[in-house]
Design a protein around this motif. Structure first.
Motif, mmCIF file in Angstrom:
data_model
loop_
_atom_site.group_PDB
_atom_site.id
_atom_site.type_symbol
_atom_site.label_atom_id
_atom_site.label_comp_id
_atom_site.label_asym_id
_atom_site.label_seq_id
_atom_site.Cartn_x
_atom_site.Cartn_y
_atom_site.Cartn_z
ATOM 1 N N VAL A 56 -9.102 29.615 -63.442
ATOM 2 C CA VAL A 56 -8.241 28.943 -62.359
ATOM 3 C C VAL A 56 -9.026 27.986 -61.815
ATOM 4 O O VAL A 56 -10.189 28.303 -61.351
ATOM 5 C CB VAL A 56 -7.552 30.123 -61.391
ATOM 6 N N VAL A 57 -8.719 26.670 -61.394
ATOM 7 C CA VAL A 57 -9.402 25.801 -60.833
ATOM 8 C C VAL A 57 -8.734 25.312 -59.554
ATOM 9 O O VAL A 57 -7.637 25.241 -59.581
ATOM 10 C CB VAL A 57 -9.873 24.660 -61.906
ATOM 11 N N GLY A 58 -9.550 24.879 -58.714
ATOM 12 C CA GLY A 58 -9.021 24.315 -57.389
ATOM 13 C C GLY A 58 -9.658 22.954 -57.270
ATOM 14 O O GLY A 58 -10.814 22.742 -57.547
ATOM 15 N N GLY A 59 -9.004 21.903 -56.376
ATOM 16 C CA GLY A 59 -9.788 20.747 -55.999
ATOM 17 C C GLY A 59 -8.698 19.879 -55.723
ATOM 18 O O GLY A 59 -7.668 19.880 -55.050
ATOM 19 N N PHE A 60 -8.869 18.598 -56.092
ATOM 20 C CA PHE A 60 -7.671 17.784 -55.928
ATOM 21 C C PHE A 60 -7.922 16.618 -57.356
ATOM 22 O O PHE A 60 -8.456 16.133 -57.456
ATOM 23 C CB PHE A 60 -7.994 16.731 -54.733
ATOM 24 N N PHE A 61 -6.829 16.987 -58.372
ATOM 25 C CA PHE A 61 -7.084 16.220 -59.721
ATOM 26 C C PHE A 61 -5.650 15.966 -60.399
ATOM 27 O O PHE A 61 -4.743 16.720 -59.937
ATOM 28 C CB PHE A 61 -8.060 17.202 -60.291
ATOM 29 N N VAL A 62 -5.967 15.715 -61.442
ATOM 30 C CA VAL A 62 -4.798 15.496 -62.487
ATOM 31 C C VAL A 62 -4.993 16.525 -63.617
ATOM 32 O O VAL A 62 -6.172 16.445 -64.183
ATOM 33 C CB VAL A 62 -4.457 14.058 -62.951
#
Length: 162
Positions: A56-62
């Motif tokens: 599971v990854v978090g950030g602000f991305f496409v």
């Protein structure tokens, strides 16, 4: 468990090889070419591994053609289409997977999936917003930068400090 290390950040290459914001290293520190996140661009700043090996990854991305703040992929980096993470209106800076597979997220957001959630929210194991979880109002007043220092206790429950 296998000694390999997942890393995330604002990098675009590892040792000259394109790896936008997410990579896996062998235990020796060299790039693991078997891990290739497909369709990922933007900034991944948080990650955790689930018991089944999914990431599971978090950030602000496409990722997978959609703007996201949280996404899940399999152990090789392919998008997990069964995880329907709701859109957050700002960056997810920290996350932790709980033993039951639910994911606690924290960041600069005030809205997750169209529901007011001030800086902290929990997602069900399929990525949907957990309506039964609402952090106390005012629990995260001011900057959310403290969330970047979350860690897990031995029982995998999230904890943080000032």
């Amino acid at each position: 468990p296998d000694g390999r290390i997942l890393i995330c950040g604002t990098f675009t290459t590892i040792g000259g090889v394109p790896r936008p914001s997410l990579a896996r290293l062998e235990s020796s520190g060299v790039l693991d070419n078997g891990f290739l996140p497909v369709g990922l661009s933007g900034n991944v700043v948080a990650l955790d591994r689930m018991a089944d090996g999914k990431i599971v990854v978090g950030g602000f991305f496409v990722h997978g053609g959609n703007a996201r703040a949280v996404s899940r992929m399999d152990a090789a980096g392919a998008t997990d289409a069964t995880f329907t993470g709701p859109a957050a209106d700002a960056i997810v800076r920290a996350l932790v997977v709980q033993p039951d597979g639910k994911v606690v997220i924290a960041g600069d957001f005030s809205n997750v999936g169209g529901v007011a959630r001030s800086r902290v929210a929990r997602l069900n194991s399929n990525g949907s917003l957990d309506p039964g979880f609402a952090a106390a109002r005012g629990a995260c007043i001011g900057s959310a930068t403290w969330t970047s220092s979350w860690m897990r206790r031995g029982d995998r429950r999230p904890c943080s400090g000032p």
